[in-house]
Motif scaffolding. Structure first.
Motif, short mmCIF file in Angstrom:
data_model
loop_
_atom_site.label_atom_id
_atom_site.label_comp_id
_atom_site.label_asym_id
_atom_site.label_seq_id
_atom_site.Cartn_x
_atom_site.Cartn_y
_atom_site.Cartn_z
N GLN A 1 39.91 39.46 41.56
CA GLN A 1 38.97 39.72 40.47
C GLN A 1 38.29 38.43 40.02
OE1 GLN A 1 38.60 42.96 40.80
NE2 GLN A 1 38.80 43.40 38.60
N VAL A 2 39.08 37.38 39.86
CA VAL A 2 38.52 36.09 39.44
C VAL A 2 37.51 35.58 40.46
CG1 VAL A 2 39.06 33.66 39.00
CG2 VAL A 2 40.50 35.46 38.01
N LEU A 3 37.85 35.70 41.74
CA LEU A 3 36.95 35.23 42.79
C LEU A 3 35.64 36.04 42.80
CD1 LEU A 3 39.60 34.60 45.56
CD2 LEU A 3 38.06 32.87 44.59
N CYS A 4 35.72 37.32 42.48
CA CYS A 4 34.49 38.12 42.39
C CYS A 4 33.60 37.62 41.26
CB CYS A 4 34.83 39.59 42.18
SG CYS A 4 35.29 40.47 43.69
N THR A 5 34.19 37.24 40.15
CA THR A 5 33.38 36.76 39.03
C THR A 5 32.68 35.45 39.36
OG1 THR A 5 35.21 35.56 37.98
CG2 THR A 5 34.89 37.87 37.34
N THR A 6 33.24 34.70 40.29
CA THR A 6 32.61 33.44 40.73
C THR A 6 31.80 33.63 42.00
OG1 THR A 6 34.61 32.76 41.92
CG2 THR A 6 34.38 32.03 39.63
N ARG A 7 31.61 34.89 42.41
CA ARG A 7 30.79 35.27 43.56
C ARG A 7 31.34 34.77 44.89
NH1 ARG A 7 26.49 37.77 41.86
NH2 ARG A 7 25.44 37.64 43.89
N CYS A 8 32.64 34.54 44.93
CA CYS A 8 33.30 34.16 46.19
C CYS A 8 33.85 35.43 46.84
CB CYS A 8 34.40 33.14 45.92
SG CYS A 8 33.80 31.60 45.20
N PHE A 9 32.97 36.27 47.31
CA PHE A 9 33.36 37.63 47.68
C PHE A 9 34.22 37.69 48.94
CE2 PHE A 9 29.35 38.17 45.25
CZ PHE A 9 29.90 38.82 44.16
N ASN A 10 33.93 36.88 49.92
CA ASN A 10 34.76 36.89 51.13
C ASN A 10 36.18 36.41 50.82
OD1 ASN A 10 33.01 37.86 53.31
ND2 ASN A 10 31.81 36.02 52.94
N ASP A 11 36.30 35.43 49.94
CA ASP A 11 37.63 34.98 49.53
C ASP A 11 38.34 36.07 48.74
OD1 ASP A 11 37.28 32.52 50.73
OD2 ASP A 11 36.51 31.56 48.92
N ALA A 12 37.58 36.81 47.94
CA ALA A 12 38.17 37.91 47.18
C ALA A 12 38.72 38.98 48.11
CB ALA A 12 37.12 38.52 46.24
N VAL A 13 37.99 39.25 49.20
CA VAL A 13 38.46 40.24 50.18
C VAL A 13 39.82 39.83 50.73
CG1 VAL A 13 38.03 41.22 52.48
CG2 VAL A 13 36.16 41.06 50.83
N VAL A 14 40.01 38.55 51.00
CA VAL A 14 41.30 38.07 51.51
C VAL A 14 42.40 38.37 50.49
CG1 VAL A 14 42.61 36.01 52.16
CG2 VAL A 14 40.24 36.28 52.93
N CYS A 15 42.11 38.17 49.22
CA CYS A 15 43.11 38.44 48.18
C CYS A 15 43.44 39.92 48.10
CB CYS A 15 42.61 37.94 46.83
SG CYS A 15 42.50 36.15 46.72
N TYR A 16 42.42 40.76 48.17
CA TYR A 16 42.68 42.20 48.13
C TYR A 16 43.48 42.65 49.35
CZ TYR A 16 39.24 42.28 44.36
OH TYR A 16 38.57 42.04 43.18
N ASP A 17 43.22 42.02 50.49
CA ASP A 17 44.02 42.34 51.68
C ASP A 17 45.49 41.99 51.46
OD1 ASP A 17 42.08 43.47 53.30
OD2 ASP A 17 41.49 41.56 54.21
N LYS A 18 45.74 40.85 50.83
CA LYS A 18 47.12 40.46 50.52
C LYS A 18 47.77 41.48 49.60
CE LYS A 18 47.39 36.31 52.53
NZ LYS A 18 48.39 36.00 53.57
N ALA A 19 47.00 41.94 48.61
CA ALA A 19 47.52 42.94 47.68
C ALA A 19 47.80 44.25 48.41
CB ALA A 19 46.54 43.15 46.54
N LEU A 20 46.92 44.62 49.32
CA LEU A 20 47.07 45.89 50.03
C LEU A 20 48.24 45.87 51.02
CD1 LEU A 20 43.31 46.71 50.48
CD2 LEU A 20 44.99 48.23 49.41
N GLU A 21 48.59 44.70 51.51
CA GLU A 21 49.78 44.61 52.35
C GLU A 21 51.02 45.04 51.58
OE1 GLU A 21 50.07 40.64 53.78
OE2 GLU A 21 48.22 40.74 54.98
N LEU A 22 50.99 44.81 50.27
CA LEU A 22 52.14 45.13 49.42
C LEU A 22 52.02 46.50 48.76
CD1 LEU A 22 52.21 41.58 47.80
CD2 LEU A 22 53.92 42.47 49.40
N SER A 23 50.79 46.95 48.52
CA SER A 23 50.56 48.26 47.89
C SER A 23 49.45 48.98 48.65
CB SER A 23 50.17 48.08 46.41
OG SER A 23 51.21 47.51 45.67
N PRO A 24 49.75 49.45 49.86
CA PRO A 24 48.69 49.98 50.74
C PRO A 24 48.08 51.30 50.31
CG PRO A 24 50.85 50.29 51.73
CD PRO A 24 51.07 49.45 50.51
N ASP A 25 48.72 52.00 49.37
CA ASP A 25 48.20 53.31 48.96
C ASP A 25 47.50 53.26 47.61
OD1 ASP A 25 49.26 54.51 51.28
OD2 ASP A 25 51.25 54.62 50.33
#
Length: 213
Positions: A16-40
């Protein structure tokens, strides 16, 4: 918010923080990390899809919204955002269908109305696009972006009408260059004048043809 792993929560907020700073590709990496732990978790898929849209990765965004909607098919915002991604892929009919689904779920979803209007405008379905922006303004009369787009749709509709009238008039008259220039240069300020002049020229030509019979 769906229940999720504590570490996934941290990765989510980092994204979320990375999205606010417009670092969207980096944000995607963070969401992927989150989804590895909570895939549903549909929210994580939706947020990843949003970041992918902002990064211009529309195919991947559509896949994320499909994941989110598989878990929560009544999420109007997910349908609207999927529509936006599909439109950028040139899948305009599918994009309109997604907006329609969003609006069945939430008839006052302003972004769904605006997305629908934008896609219909791209498809040159100007009257329908105008109806969408009118719907937005009936919900929020102060929404300046909708008022601006409504005027642009009106301009494009009138220009399209002029172009059609030029093609029709060419069968009976030599259309003056000044009228053709209005259409070619997209001179919206003079479209009404060009249409009136063209109509008068065509009417005169028709009267002259009748008199010669």
């Amino acid at each position: 918010m769906a229940t999720r792993d504590e570490d996934a929560e941290r990765w989510y907020h980092r994204g979320q923080v990375l999205c606010t700073t417009r670092c969207f590709n980096d944000a995607v990496v963070c969401y992927d990390k989150a989804l590895e732990l909570s895939p549903d978790d549909p929210l994580l898929w939706k947020r990843k899809g949003f970041a992918l849209i902002k990064a211009g990765r529309y195919d991947e965004a559509v896949a994320c919204f499909d994941k989110a909607l598989a878990a929560d098919p009544d999420d109007a915002t997910a349908w609207q955002r999927k529509s936006y991604a599909l439109a950028h892929l040139g899948k305009h009919e599918d994009a309109v269908a997604c907006c329609d689904r969003a609006l069945r779920l939430d008839p006052e979803h302003i972004l769904a109305w605006q997305s629908r209007g934008w896609v219909l405008g791209v498809m040159c379905r100007y009257d329908e696009a105008l109806e969408c922006y009118e719907a937005v303004l009936s919900i929020d009369p102060e929404r300046g972006s909708a008022a601006w787009h409504r005027e642009r749709m009106r301009e494009r509709r009138e220009l399209a009408a002029l172009e059609a009238e030029i093609r029709e008039a060419e069968r009976i008259i030599e259309v003056p260059a000044c009228i053709r220039d209005v259409a070619r240069e997209r001179d919206y300020a003079n479209v009404d004048l060009a249409r009136m002049l063209l109509c008068e020229l065509a009417r005169r030509a028709e009267r002259a043809a009748i008199q010669r019979r």
